[in-house]
Scaffold this active site. Structure first.
Site, PDB file in Angstrom:
ATOM      1  N   GLN A 108       1.120   2.570  -8.106  1.00 25.39           N
ATOM      2  CA  GLN A 108       0.576   2.615  -9.472  1.00 25.39           C
ATOM      3  C   GLN A 108       0.604   4.052  -9.978  1.00 25.39           C
ATOM      4  O   GLN A 108       0.302   4.322 -11.129  1.00 25.39           O
ATOM      5  CB  GLN A 108      -0.880   2.135  -9.473  1.00 25.39           C
ATOM      6  CG  GLN A 108      -1.048   0.709  -9.034  1.00 25.39           C
ATOM      7  CD  GLN A 108      -2.514   0.392  -8.761  1.00 25.39           C
ATOM      8  OE1 GLN A 108      -3.271   0.065  -9.665  1.00 25.39           O
ATOM      9  NE2 GLN A 108      -2.929   0.494  -7.525  1.00 25.39           N
ATOM     10  N   HIS A 123       3.439   1.453 -12.806  1.00 24.55           N
ATOM     11  CA  HIS A 123       2.866   1.939 -14.073  1.00 24.55           C
ATOM     12  C   HIS A 123       3.760   2.962 -14.754  1.00 24.55           C
ATOM     13  O   HIS A 123       3.279   3.801 -15.519  1.00 24.55           O
ATOM     14  CB  HIS A 123       1.458   2.492 -13.847  1.00 24.55           C
ATOM     15  CG  HIS A 123       0.427   1.413 -13.676  1.00 24.55           C
ATOM     16  ND1 HIS A 123      -0.772   1.597 -13.039  1.00 24.55           N
ATOM     17  CD2 HIS A 123       0.425   0.101 -14.081  1.00 24.55           C
ATOM     18  CE1 HIS A 123      -1.460   0.457 -13.056  1.00 24.55           C
ATOM     19  NE2 HIS A 123      -0.760  -0.458 -13.664  1.00 24.55           N
ATOM     20  N   CYS A 183      15.434   4.046 -32.692  1.00 27.57           N
ATOM     21  CA  CYS A 183      15.991   5.235 -32.019  1.00 27.57           C
ATOM     22  C   CYS A 183      15.808   5.111 -30.497  1.00 27.57           C
ATOM     23  O   CYS A 183      16.756   4.954 -29.764  1.00 27.57           O
ATOM     24  CB  CYS A 183      15.305   6.489 -32.566  1.00 27.57           C
ATOM     25  SG  CYS A 183      15.769   8.000 -31.710  1.00 27.57           S
ATOM     26  N   CYS A 226      15.345  11.879 -34.648  1.00 25.01           N
ATOM     27  CA  CYS A 226      14.784  11.219 -35.830  1.00 25.01           C
ATOM     28  C   CYS A 226      13.422  11.765 -36.260  1.00 25.01           C
ATOM     29  O   CYS A 226      12.876  11.322 -37.256  1.00 25.01           O
ATOM     30  CB  CYS A 226      14.692   9.713 -35.589  1.00 25.01           C
ATOM     31  SG  CYS A 226      13.341   9.263 -34.508  1.00 25.01           S
ATOM     32  N   THR A 281      -6.660   2.405  -3.764  1.00 26.26           N
ATOM     33  CA  THR A 281      -6.781   1.834  -5.123  1.00 26.26           C
ATOM     34  C   THR A 281      -8.106   1.109  -5.261  1.00 26.26           C
ATOM     35  O   THR A 281      -8.581   0.491  -4.309  1.00 26.26           O
ATOM     36  CB  THR A 281      -5.613   0.884  -5.474  1.00 26.26           C
ATOM     37  OG1 THR A 281      -5.785   0.432  -6.824  1.00 26.26           O
ATOM     38  CG2 THR A 281      -5.502  -0.322  -4.562  1.00 26.26           C
ATOM     39  N   SER A 282      -8.686   1.185  -6.460  1.00 26.15           N
ATOM     40  CA  SER A 282      -9.957   0.495  -6.700  1.00 26.15           C
ATOM     41  C   SER A 282      -9.727  -0.999  -6.935  1.00 26.15           C
ATOM     42  O   SER A 282     -10.652  -1.780  -6.849  1.00 26.15           O
ATOM     43  CB  SER A 282     -10.662   1.114  -7.914  1.00 26.15           C
ATOM     44  OG  SER A 282      -9.796   1.086  -9.039  1.00 26.15           O
TER      45      SER A 282
HETATM   46  P1  OAD Z   1      -8.862   4.593  -9.191  1.00 28.28           P
HETATM   47  O1  OAD Z   1      -9.284   5.944  -9.650  1.00 28.28           O
HETATM   48  O2  OAD Z   1      -9.374   3.420  -9.954  1.00 28.28           O
HETATM   49  O3  OAD Z   1      -9.283   4.373  -7.670  1.00 28.28           O
HETATM   50  C1  OAD Z   1      -8.995   5.326  -6.707  1.00 28.28           C
HETATM   51  C2  OAD Z   1      -9.352   4.755  -5.359  1.00 28.28           C
HETATM   52  O4  OAD Z   1      -8.974   5.719  -4.366  1.00 28.28           O
HETATM   53  C3  OAD Z   1     -10.834   4.463  -5.148  1.00 28.28           C
HETATM   54  O5  OAD Z   1     -10.968   3.170  -4.564  1.00 28.28           O
HETATM   55  C4  OAD Z   1     -11.296   5.543  -4.180  1.00 28.28           C
HETATM   56  O6  OAD Z   1     -12.331   5.105  -3.306  1.00 28.28           O
HETATM   57  C5  OAD Z   1     -10.016   5.810  -3.400  1.00 28.28           C
HETATM   58  N1  OAD Z   1      -9.922   7.160  -2.788  1.00 28.28           N
HETATM   59  C6  OAD Z   1     -10.513   8.323  -3.165  1.00 28.28           C
HETATM   60  N2  OAD Z   1     -10.156   9.323  -2.341  1.00 28.28           N
HETATM   61  C7  OAD Z   1      -9.304   8.796  -1.415  1.00 28.28           C
HETATM   62  C8  OAD Z   1      -8.607   9.324  -0.279  1.00 28.28           C
HETATM   63  N3  OAD Z   1      -8.681  10.615   0.063  1.00 28.28           N
HETATM   64  N4  OAD Z   1      -7.834   8.470   0.447  1.00 28.28           N
HETATM   65  C9  OAD Z   1      -7.759   7.149   0.104  1.00 28.28           C
HETATM   66  N5  OAD Z   1      -8.396   6.609  -0.943  1.00 28.28           N
HETATM   67  C10 OAD Z   1      -9.159   7.408  -1.703  1.00 28.28           C
HETATM   68  O7  OAD Z   1      -7.258   4.619  -9.133  1.00 28.28           O
HETATM   69  P2  OAD Z   1      -6.238   3.391  -9.144  1.00 28.28           P
HETATM   70  O8  OAD Z   1      -6.775   2.228  -8.406  1.00 28.28           O
HETATM   71  O9  OAD Z   1      -4.923   3.926  -8.756  1.00 28.28           O
HETATM   72  O10 OAD Z   1      -3.283   3.323 -14.777  1.00 28.28           O
HETATM   73  O11 OAD Z   1      -6.227   3.048 -10.695  1.00 28.28           O
HETATM   74  C11 OAD Z   1      -5.383   2.061 -11.184  1.00 28.28           C
HETATM   75  C12 OAD Z   1      -4.869   2.457 -12.542  1.00 28.28           C
HETATM   76  O12 OAD Z   1      -5.953   2.790 -13.401  1.00 28.28           O
HETATM   77  C13 OAD Z   1      -4.014   3.701 -12.539  1.00 28.28           C
HETATM   78  O13 OAD Z   1      -2.677   3.469 -12.184  1.00 28.28           O
HETATM   79  C14 OAD Z   1      -4.107   4.161 -13.960  1.00 28.28           C
HETATM   80  C15 OAD Z   1      -5.577   3.892 -14.254  1.00 28.28           C
HETATM   81  O14 OAD Z   1      -5.862   3.545 -15.540  1.00 28.28           O
HETATM   82  C16 OAD Z   1      -2.448   3.908 -15.649  1.00 28.28           C
HETATM   83  O15 OAD Z   1      -2.387   5.090 -15.828  1.00 28.28           O
HETATM   84  C17 OAD Z   1      -1.584   2.947 -16.389  1.00 28.28           C
HETATM   85 ZN    ZN Z   2      13.969   9.264 -32.216  1.00 20.53          ZN
END
Ligand code: OAD
Ligand code: ZN
Length: 252
Positions: free
Chosen positions: A105, A123, A136, A157, A195-196
């Site tokens: 992601q 993403h 464009c 553009c 990931t959360s």
């Molecule tokens: P989040 O910020 O929601 O979650 C991050 C996760 O990483 C949490 O569960 C933390 O506990 C965990 N974490 C923190 N430190 C860590 C470490 N050292 N090792 C392992 N895990 C750790 O991020 P995402 O789940 O990636 O979308 O968020 C999903 C999407 O929400 C992103 O891709 C982004 C955002 O809106 C877009 O930009 C389109």
């Molecule tokens: Zn353009």
């Protein structure tokens, strides 16, 4: 101190990974935390500093300058960030033929910098931008843009340029989305890292893998929605780098 129960879990995870026929890894912002890239949610998360609207399409259309300001700050961080042990270990597992693909992601390019080749960017990416004028749609490399005056404009553009990140209110880009779901259907072992699990449809990838009979191993210092709702079979609590090190040691 690592408890006995934890050591057993690492052994079990290493055994499952070693015997996987089609290992797929699904990553979120947490895998890059040890590289100094902030996550989105949590105490030091990006959404504590900015309203998550800065990455929504409707906000971007109305306030491209403000959205770009936030994105430029993030772009500067990721341009200077380096992969950590977890990214490097995953690239090594791919070279050994154990790992088949990474669905991420993240838009930070750190898997690719670590040497991973089969990476699906669910993403999108910050490496390129596209002109928002539907007639464009010219593409540019972000690092070649002059970002002194925001928002950057199309040379062809004059319309506003938007990064190729998937914003809120947008669908994940194709073919990355379909290919990622294909990977999730094919895998017999999926490792989820950092990931959360709150953002959809991304969070459905592990659910799809599980429904197709895959074993789900999750690495995270805290429980995610995937842990709480029981998608995860083996929860390895800890930071990505530290946990991956233990797994790699167990696999030797
Ligand atoms: P989040 O910020 O929601 O979650 C991050 C996760 O990483 C949490 O569960 C933390 O506990 C965990 N974490 C923190 N430190 C860590 C470490 N050292 N090792 C392992 N895990 C750790 O991020 P995402 O789940 O990636 O979308 O968020 C999903 C999407 O929400 C992103 O891709 C982004 C955002 O809106 C877009 O930009 C389109
Ligand atoms: Zn353009």
């Amino acid at each position: 101190m690592v408890s006995e129960e934890k050591i057993d879990k690492f052994k079990e995870a290493a055994r499952i990974i070693k015997s996987a026929k089609y290992l797929v890894v699904f990553t979120g912002a947490g895998i890059s935390a040890e590289s100094g890239v902030p996550t989105f949610r949590g105490d030091n998360g990006i959404w504590k500093k900015y309203d998550s609207n800065v990455l929504s399409l409707s906000y971007f259309i109305e306030h491209p300058e403000e959205s770009w300001k936030a994105q430029k700050e993030f772009f500067d961080i990721i341009l200077n960030a380096n992969p950590n042990y977890a990214h490097i270990a995953l690239a090594e597992l791919e070279k050994k033929g154990i790992l088949k693909s990474i669905v991420t992601q993240n838009i930070d390019n750190l898997h690719q910098k670590a040497g991973s080749e089969n990476v699906f960017e669910f993403h999108g990416t910050m490496k390129t931008v596209t002109c928002i004028n539907p007639r464009c749609m010219h593409k540019y490399k972000t690092e070649e843009l002059d970002l002194t005056n925001l928002p950057p404009k199309c040379e062809k553009c004059g319309s506003v340029l938007k990064t190729d990140i998937c914003f809120f209110e947008e669908n994940p880009p194709e073919p990355a989305k379909s290919l990622s779901f294909q990977e999730a259907s094919k895998t017999d072992v999926m490792i989820i890292v950092g990931t959360s699990g709150v953002v959809h449809p991304a969070a459905l990838l592990p659910v799809t893998a599980k429904e197709n009979g895959a074993k789900i191993i999750e690495i995270n210092p805290d429980s995610s929605l995937l842990t709480i709702y029981g998608t995860t079979d083996i929860f390895l609590q800890g930071e990505a780098g530290e946990v991956m090190k233990k797994i790699m040691e167990e696999m030797e």
